[in-house]
Structures are given as C-alpha cells and as structure tokens.
Design a protein around this motif. Structure first.
Motif, PDB file in Angstrom:
ATOM      1  N   GLN A  74      60.674  71.848  81.300  1.00  0.00           N
ATOM      2  CA  GLN A  74      61.700  72.271  80.347  1.00  0.00           C
ATOM      3  C   GLN A  74      61.081  73.144  79.253  1.00  0.00           C
ATOM      4  O   GLN A  74      61.612  74.203  78.934  1.00  0.00           O
ATOM      5  CB  GLN A  74      62.377  71.055  79.710  1.00  0.00           C
ATOM      6  CG  GLN A  74      63.331  70.336  80.605  1.00  0.00           C
ATOM      7  CD  GLN A  74      63.961  69.143  79.910  1.00  0.00           C
ATOM      8  OE1 GLN A  74      63.321  68.473  79.106  1.00  0.00           O
ATOM      9  NE2 GLN A  74      65.220  68.883  80.229  1.00  0.00           N
ATOM     10  N   CYS A  78      61.727  77.078  78.745  1.00  0.00           N
ATOM     11  CA  CYS A  78      62.302  77.455  77.454  1.00  0.00           C
ATOM     12  C   CYS A  78      61.395  78.460  76.737  1.00  0.00           C
ATOM     13  O   CYS A  78      61.877  79.444  76.172  1.00  0.00           O
ATOM     14  CB  CYS A  78      62.518  76.216  76.596  1.00  0.00           C
ATOM     15  SG  CYS A  78      63.444  76.559  75.110  1.00  0.00           S
ATOM     16  N   THR A 125      68.835  77.854  76.106  1.00  0.00           N
ATOM     17  CA  THR A 125      68.167  76.642  75.625  1.00  0.00           C
ATOM     18  C   THR A 125      69.046  75.421  75.844  1.00  0.00           C
ATOM     19  O   THR A 125      68.558  74.362  76.264  1.00  0.00           O
ATOM     20  CB  THR A 125      67.819  76.791  74.126  1.00  0.00           C
ATOM     21  OG1 THR A 125      67.003  77.956  73.969  1.00  0.00           O
ATOM     22  CG2 THR A 125      67.061  75.580  73.619  1.00  0.00           C
ATOM     23  N   ILE A 128      68.892  74.473  79.543  1.00  0.00           N
ATOM     24  CA  ILE A 128      67.615  73.862  79.930  1.00  0.00           C
ATOM     25  C   ILE A 128      67.533  72.407  79.461  1.00  0.00           C
ATOM     26  O   ILE A 128      67.124  71.523  80.215  1.00  0.00           O
ATOM     27  CB  ILE A 128      66.433  74.684  79.390  1.00  0.00           C
ATOM     28  CG1 ILE A 128      66.339  76.022  80.132  1.00  0.00           C
ATOM     29  CG2 ILE A 128      65.117  73.915  79.515  1.00  0.00           C
ATOM     30  CD1 ILE A 128      65.338  76.995  79.542  1.00  0.00           C
TER      31      ILE A 128
END
Length: 150
Positions: A74, A78, A125, A128
């Motif tokens: 993640q 990101c 974002t 994710i």
C-alpha cells in the motif's frame, strides 16, 4: 542596403527577487530526486507484478487484493502515485510557463492542473487505503482465496 530585424518576442519572466525561496531551483531538484526514486519504484512494481509471478495473465482482482492487504505494498503504490503525479504536474507547469503567453491563460491552466492533481491524488490514495478485497455479503465463489468464507 540596411536591413533591420525586429526584436523577438520576450519570453515570460518574472522580475528577479533577491530574497525568498527559489521555487524553480527546488522544483528542478525535486524532478531529479523524484525521477530517481520513481525509477526504483516502477521497476520494482514491474518486476513483482510481471517477472516474479505468472506474468500478465496472473494479474486480476485477487492479485491486487492480495497485494493491497499488505501495508508495505500500500505504501509502495501510494508513494509511486504521489511522486508520479507531482512529478508530472511539475513538468506540465514548466510547459505552461514556457508556452502560455498571457498571464490569465497561465493562471487558468495552472489552476486546472493543480485541481486535477489534487483530485487524482486524493482519489488514488483513498482507493489504495480503503480497498477491501473481502467485501461483506459477497458470494463465497467470487471472493479471493485469502478471504475468510462468510
């Protein structure tokens, strides 16, 4: 016989400031640093997704769900999203400054660029970090193998 050449159109420039932050210098430095980090992030992304596994045929919902269930991936994705979007926006800002001749046009284009980057970074974002590969109430045959059976 004398010929005169007209003065070329002056490019956009601001009056030089003696104090304050040199944003162009920091933008230039950001482009170099983010470019190097992006090379590592993108090649790592491609190697993990395409080379180490079964190639492109293995990438599906379960693959993405499995990756994004791990906080490491993640953060990796990101960081790649944020750096790529800001890197690209900074490059576009430079192009706008170079080619937009009117101050109003420059302002509108840079405002649209800023708005689109903020929206895309925010949505990316959110996707994710709020992605749920095991939605509640989904049929068991559609869930990924790592999801607990409902």
């Amino acid at each position: 016989m004398a010929t005169t050449i007209e003065a070329p159109r002056s490019p956009y420039s601001r009056a030089p400031r003696s104090r304050g932050i040199n944003w162009e210098k920091w933008g230039w430095m950001y482009m170099r640093a983010s470019g190097l980090v992006l090379v590592v992030l993108i090649f790592g992304h491609l190697i993990v997704n395409l080379v180490l596994g079964d190639g492109i045929k293995a990438i599906d919902f379960a693959f993405v769900g499995g990756k994004w269930s791990n906080p490491f991936w993640q953060v990796w994705d990101c960081l790649m999203l944020w750096l790529a979007m800001i890197h690209g926006a900074n490059g576009m800002r430079t192009l706008v400054n170079d080619y937009a001749s009117h101050r109003t046009t420059r302002g509108i284009l840079k405002g649209a660029l800023l708005f689109s980057v903020i929206v895309l970074i925010t949505l990316g974002t959110l996707v994710i970090f709020t992605f749920d590969p095991c939605p509640a109430g989904a049929p068991a045959d559609l869930l990924a193998s790592f999801c607990p059976a409902s």
